[in-house]
Design a protein around this motif. Structure first.
Motif, PDB file in Angstrom:
ATOM      1  N   TYR A   7     -52.331  18.147  -9.334  1.00  0.00           N
ATOM      2  CA  TYR A   7     -52.935  18.054  -7.725  1.00  0.00           C
ATOM      3  C   TYR A   7     -52.011  19.186  -7.347  1.00  0.00           C
ATOM      4  CZ  TYR A   7     -54.160  16.581  -2.615  1.00  0.00           C
ATOM      5  OH  TYR A   7     -54.496  16.718  -1.454  1.00  0.00           O
ATOM      6  N   CYS A   8     -50.654  19.594  -6.871  1.00  0.00           N
ATOM      7  CA  CYS A   8     -50.293  20.279  -5.696  1.00  0.00           C
ATOM      8  C   CYS A   8     -50.113  21.973  -6.444  1.00  0.00           C
ATOM      9  CB  CYS A   8     -48.490  19.911  -6.386  1.00  0.00           C
ATOM     10  SG  CYS A   8     -47.606  18.349  -5.077  1.00  0.00           S
ATOM     11  N   SER A   9     -50.901  21.879  -7.738  1.00  0.00           N
ATOM     12  CA  SER A   9     -50.990  22.941  -8.434  1.00  0.00           C
ATOM     13  C   SER A   9     -52.166  23.297  -8.035  1.00  0.00           C
ATOM     14  CB  SER A   9     -50.674  23.302  -9.876  1.00  0.00           C
ATOM     15  OG  SER A   9     -49.647  23.060 -10.459  1.00  0.00           O
ATOM     16  N   TRP A  10     -53.404  22.641  -7.736  1.00  0.00           N
ATOM     17  CA  TRP A  10     -54.695  23.153  -7.334  1.00  0.00           C
ATOM     18  C   TRP A  10     -54.650  23.308  -5.533  1.00  0.00           C
ATOM     19  CZ3 TRP A  10     -58.997  23.605  -9.992  1.00  0.00           C
ATOM     20  CH2 TRP A  10     -60.269  23.335  -9.193  1.00  0.00           C
ATOM     21  N   GLU A  11     -53.992  22.776  -4.884  1.00  0.00           N
ATOM     22  CA  GLU A  11     -54.463  23.239  -3.281  1.00  0.00           C
ATOM     23  C   GLU A  11     -53.553  24.488  -3.376  1.00  0.00           C
ATOM     24  OE1 GLU A  11     -55.570  21.149  -1.139  1.00  0.00           O
ATOM     25  OE2 GLU A  11     -56.438  20.063  -2.809  1.00  0.00           O
ATOM     26  N   VAL A  12     -52.450  24.579  -4.199  1.00  0.00           N
ATOM     27  CA  VAL A  12     -52.153  25.392  -3.563  1.00  0.00           C
ATOM     28  C   VAL A  12     -52.450  27.195  -4.563  1.00  0.00           C
ATOM     29  CG1 VAL A  12     -50.137  27.576  -4.178  1.00  0.00           C
ATOM     30  CG2 VAL A  12     -48.849  25.142  -3.444  1.00  0.00           C
ATOM     31  N   ALA A  13     -53.704  26.621  -6.138  1.00  0.00           N
ATOM     32  CA  ALA A  13     -54.420  27.472  -5.966  1.00  0.00           C
ATOM     33  C   ALA A  13     -55.798  27.870  -4.827  1.00  0.00           C
ATOM     34  CB  ALA A  13     -54.661  27.446  -7.037  1.00  0.00           C
ATOM     35  N   ILE A  14     -56.093  26.868  -4.734  1.00  0.00           N
ATOM     36  CA  ILE A  14     -57.324  27.271  -3.823  1.00  0.00           C
ATOM     37  C   ILE A  14     -56.568  27.587  -2.031  1.00  0.00           C
ATOM     38  CG2 ILE A  14     -58.435  25.537  -1.974  1.00  0.00           C
ATOM     39  CD1 ILE A  14     -58.842  23.457  -4.089  1.00  0.00           C
ATOM     40  N   ASP A  15     -55.401  27.785  -1.854  1.00  0.00           N
ATOM     41  CA  ASP A  15     -56.061  28.028   0.003  1.00  0.00           C
ATOM     42  C   ASP A  15     -53.953  28.215   0.001  1.00  0.00           C
ATOM     43  OD1 ASP A  15     -55.285  29.308   2.165  1.00  0.00           O
ATOM     44  OD2 ASP A  15     -55.994  27.640   3.110  1.00  0.00           O
ATOM     45  N   PRO A  16     -53.811  29.120  -0.809  1.00  0.00           N
ATOM     46  CA  PRO A  16     -51.935  29.333  -0.493  1.00  0.00           C
ATOM     47  C   PRO A  16     -51.011  29.448   0.563  1.00  0.00           C
ATOM     48  CG  PRO A  16     -53.036  30.838  -2.320  1.00  0.00           C
ATOM     49  CD  PRO A  16     -54.147  30.488  -1.272  1.00  0.00           C
TER      50      PRO A  16
END
Length: 87
Positions: A7-16
């Protein structure tokens, strides 16, 4: 735990820029996993799986660490993300 890291990786990938602060837990998890993989390989059993965990997660740790430091420096220059200055 892997669900939280994903989840953390996904959120960072969406909007760094907005979610960049979620990256340190991912880096910590990869570092812990790499260290434990190496420790199990050296101290417990010489299994290929432990060595592969160390190699894969260690590589991800290095890539994420470099990316995170480049990213935070870029955001600090743009003043979009405050970075603490140490003397």
């Amino acid at each position: 735990m892997m669900a939280v890291i994903s989840y953390c990786s996904w959120e960072v990938a969406i909007d760094p820029q907005r979610n960049g602060r979620l990256m340190p837990p991912v880096i910590l998890a990869k570092g812990t996993s790499a260290f434990l993989g190496l420790a199990f390989f050296l101290l417990a059993e010489k299994a290929l799986a432990y060595l592969l965990i160390f190699v894969v997660d260690g590589t991800l740790l290095l890539v994420l660490w470099i990316y995170f430091h480049l990213f935070t420096e870029e955001l600090a220059r743009d003043k979009a993300w405050p970075v603490e200055q140490t003397n």
